[in-house]
Design a protein around this motif. Sequence first.
Motif, PDB file in Angstrom:
ATOM      1  N   ALA A 108       0.679   3.665 -17.325  1.00 20.10           N
ATOM      2  CA  ALA A 108       1.105   4.976 -17.830  1.00 20.10           C
ATOM      3  C   ALA A 108       2.462   5.372 -17.252  1.00 20.10           C
ATOM      4  O   ALA A 108       3.343   5.853 -17.974  1.00 20.10           O
ATOM      5  CB  ALA A 108       0.055   6.031 -17.491  1.00 20.10           C
ATOM      6  N   ALA A 109       2.629   5.152 -15.955  1.00 17.53           N
ATOM      7  CA  ALA A 109       3.912   5.471 -15.332  1.00 17.53           C
ATOM      8  C   ALA A 109       5.020   4.606 -15.906  1.00 17.53           C
ATOM      9  O   ALA A 109       6.135   5.083 -16.154  1.00 17.53           O
ATOM     10  CB  ALA A 109       3.821   5.287 -13.821  1.00 17.53           C
ATOM     11  N   GLY A 110       4.739   3.326 -16.156  1.00 19.64           N
ATOM     12  CA  GLY A 110       5.745   2.445 -16.742  1.00 19.64           C
ATOM     13  C   GLY A 110       6.164   2.893 -18.127  1.00 19.64           C
ATOM     14  O   GLY A 110       7.342   2.832 -18.483  1.00 19.64           O
ATOM     15  N   LEU A 111       5.210   3.355 -18.936  1.00 22.10           N
ATOM     16  CA  LEU A 111       5.547   3.835 -20.276  1.00 22.10           C
ATOM     17  C   LEU A 111       6.456   5.057 -20.203  1.00 22.10           C
ATOM     18  O   LEU A 111       7.428   5.172 -20.952  1.00 22.10           O
ATOM     19  CB  LEU A 111       4.264   4.186 -21.035  1.00 22.10           C
ATOM     20  N   VAL A 112       6.164   5.968 -19.291  1.00 25.48           N
ATOM     21  CA  VAL A 112       6.983   7.174 -19.165  1.00 25.48           C
ATOM     22  C   VAL A 112       8.383   6.838 -18.664  1.00 25.48           C
ATOM     23  O   VAL A 112       9.382   7.389 -19.126  1.00 25.48           O
ATOM     24  CB  VAL A 112       6.302   8.182 -18.220  1.00 25.48           C
ATOM     25  N   MET A 113       8.474   5.892 -17.724  1.00 24.88           N
ATOM     26  CA  MET A 113       9.767   5.537 -17.145  1.00 24.88           C
ATOM     27  C   MET A 113      10.667   4.821 -18.142  1.00 24.88           C
ATOM     28  O   MET A 113      11.886   5.038 -18.165  1.00 24.88           O
ATOM     29  CB  MET A 113       9.561   4.637 -15.916  1.00 24.88           C
ATOM     30  N   ASP A 156       0.833  -1.208   0.000  1.00 18.78           N
ATOM     31  CA  ASP A 156       0.000   0.000   0.000  1.00 18.78           C
ATOM     32  C   ASP A 156       0.868   1.259   0.000  1.00 18.78           C
ATOM     33  O   ASP A 156       0.558   2.245  -0.694  1.00 18.78           O
ATOM     34  CB  ASP A 156      -0.917   0.001   1.220  1.00 18.78           C
ATOM     35  N   GLN A 157       1.951   1.239   0.751  1.00 20.44           N
ATOM     36  CA  GLN A 157       2.837   2.398   0.800  1.00 20.44           C
ATOM     37  C   GLN A 157       3.525   2.632  -0.553  1.00 20.44           C
ATOM     38  O   GLN A 157       3.618   3.766  -1.033  1.00 20.44           O
ATOM     39  CB  GLN A 157       3.879   2.205   1.895  1.00 20.44           C
ATOM     40  N   LEU A 158       4.004   1.543  -1.167  1.00 21.47           N
ATOM     41  CA  LEU A 158       4.675   1.681  -2.460  1.00 21.47           C
ATOM     42  C   LEU A 158       3.707   2.139  -3.546  1.00 21.47           C
ATOM     43  O   LEU A 158       4.059   2.962  -4.395  1.00 21.47           O
ATOM     44  CB  LEU A 158       5.315   0.353  -2.854  1.00 21.47           C
ATOM     45  N   GLU A 159       2.500   1.614  -3.538  1.00 22.15           N
ATOM     46  CA  GLU A 159       1.526   2.025  -4.542  1.00 22.15           C
ATOM     47  C   GLU A 159       1.141   3.485  -4.359  1.00 22.15           C
ATOM     48  O   GLU A 159       0.897   4.193  -5.342  1.00 22.15           O
ATOM     49  CB  GLU A 159       0.303   1.122  -4.468  1.00 22.15           C
ATOM     50  N   ALA A 160       1.092   3.958  -3.117  1.00 23.19           N
ATOM     51  CA  ALA A 160       0.816   5.379  -2.884  1.00 23.19           C
ATOM     52  C   ALA A 160       1.937   6.245  -3.463  1.00 23.19           C
ATOM     53  O   ALA A 160       1.675   7.296  -4.064  1.00 23.19           O
ATOM     54  CB  ALA A 160       0.647   5.645  -1.384  1.00 23.19           C
ATOM     55  N   ARG A 161       3.185   5.818  -3.301  1.00 23.50           N
ATOM     56  CA  ARG A 161       4.308   6.562  -3.881  1.00 23.50           C
ATOM     57  C   ARG A 161       4.263   6.545  -5.399  1.00 23.50           C
ATOM     58  O   ARG A 161       4.535   7.554  -6.063  1.00 23.50           O
ATOM     59  CB  ARG A 161       5.631   5.970  -3.392  1.00 23.50           C
ATOM     60  N   LEU A 162       3.908   5.384  -5.957  1.00 27.31           N
ATOM     61  CA  LEU A 162       3.847   5.268  -7.407  1.00 27.31           C
ATOM     62  C   LEU A 162       2.728   6.134  -7.981  1.00 27.31           C
ATOM     63  O   LEU A 162       2.896   6.782  -9.024  1.00 27.31           O
ATOM     64  CB  LEU A 162       3.639   3.801  -7.797  1.00 27.31           C
ATOM     65  N   LEU A 163       1.589   6.174  -7.315  1.00 30.66           N
ATOM     66  CA  LEU A 163       0.502   7.026  -7.768  1.00 30.66           C
ATOM     67  C   LEU A 163       0.861   8.503  -7.641  1.00 30.66           C
ATOM     68  O   LEU A 163       0.473   9.313  -8.485  1.00 30.66           O
ATOM     69  CB  LEU A 163      -0.767   6.716  -6.967  1.00 30.66           C
ATOM     70  N   ALA A 164       1.609   8.850  -6.597  1.00 32.74           N
ATOM     71  CA  ALA A 164       2.063  10.240  -6.460  1.00 32.74           C
ATOM     72  C   ALA A 164       3.016  10.601  -7.590  1.00 32.74           C
ATOM     73  O   ALA A 164       2.952  11.713  -8.147  1.00 32.74           O
ATOM     74  CB  ALA A 164       2.740  10.431  -5.100  1.00 32.74           C
ATOM     75  N   TRP A 165       3.914   9.681  -7.953  1.00 30.08           N
ATOM     76  CA  TRP A 165       4.810   9.914  -9.090  1.00 30.08           C
ATOM     77  C   TRP A 165       4.000  10.122 -10.362  1.00 30.08           C
ATOM     78  O   TRP A 165       4.291  11.003 -11.167  1.00 30.08           O
ATOM     79  CB  TRP A 165       5.744   8.719  -9.243  1.00 30.08           C
ATOM     80  N   HIS A 166       2.975   9.308 -10.537  1.00 33.15           N
ATOM     81  CA  HIS A 166       2.120   9.412 -11.728  1.00 33.15           C
ATOM     82  C   HIS A 166       1.415  10.754 -11.783  1.00 33.15           C
ATOM     83  O   HIS A 166       1.393  11.415 -12.833  1.00 33.15           O
ATOM     84  CB  HIS A 166       1.107   8.267 -11.706  1.00 33.15           C
TER      85      HIS A 166
END
Length: 365
Positions: free
Chosen positions: A226-231, A196-206
């Motif tokens: 979408a985040a994976g495509l950008v990264m 849950d903590q990591l997904e919150a960080r990933l969504l914030a990055w997105h």
Amino acid sequence: MKDFTRIGMDTSKSVFQLHGVDSSDQPVLRRKLRRRQVVEFFRKLPAVQVGIEACGGSHHWARELAALGHDVKLLPAQHVKPYVRRNKNDAADAEAICEAMSRPRMQERFVPVKSVEQQAGLMLAGVRDQLIARRTQLSNTIRGYAAEFGLVAAKGLDKIEPLLTRIVADETVPELARTLFAELGREYAGLEVRLDQLEARLLAWHRHNELSVRLAEIPSIGPICAAGLVMKVTNPQAFRSGRDFAAWLGLTPKDHSTAGKLRMGVITRAGDEDLRRLLVNGATSVVQQVSKGRGKPMPWLTALIHRKPKKLVAVALANKTARIAWKLMVSGERYDPRGALVRRAERPATLPKGLAARAMAAQAA
């Protein structure tokens, strides 16, 4: 100091092998360096083209040498292998890198150098994937051990906690086993919190990345995809078309044509496995919803679902989604389904409707 036009560098943890050639492609440099000597050696050289095989640590060295003014090229390992001579060693690898980077067709296959921010984002996504894999492994372990004591549960992560509760209340389970189940349960609960903590960080990055937000507007692409495509897609302009981008992802069919006969096989599964998996999973979700009569799908998708297996349709949709994503990345536009429908209506038809659908299905097969 001799004049170098190209230098191929074979990297490892502590030993670096160099192979350099002059303007006439004659070898003028064969040297082995320790890790601490690499930066100092290249600092003394005038700007030169340096080739490195894309592998662990290659992006770091590409940034370090580029900061010294050198033109660094990262080469995919599969395109370097054909240039390795009979014996496999560091010197032969460095020579192969130097030779491969000079080929004209290699210019479009260089790997773009990632920034430290992109690599940090990729690390975040990678750690999340590892925790998901560990959670799956742990849930299967709990379910498997519970079955040994006559306690079974249906598949699904939401069935694990009720199963653990049943184990605690079952007096027929030995005390030692219940203690071990409790330890597995604590580890499982800890994984859920960390995820849950990591997904919150990933969504914030997105949310803080404009391109990622635009890509998430495409149906079947969510924040993670979408985040994976950008990264991972650092330079979408390197692809000549959306089809080239889909081919890089492995979503185009294998070509087995010969003697003028067109024979298209299954998808190649080349390129980035994670991006392909995310696109296909997202497309599968859309296909499932359309099959249940939900949403407002494109007419071609509805027609294809009625005639073809759902897995094939999902791959075809993933292929189309990849092309749309590439277009948005290179143009800076936002996704507009109404505009796509208008452009499709204004475009003159080049194939009969049935033949176009069959061609799309064959391409995705």
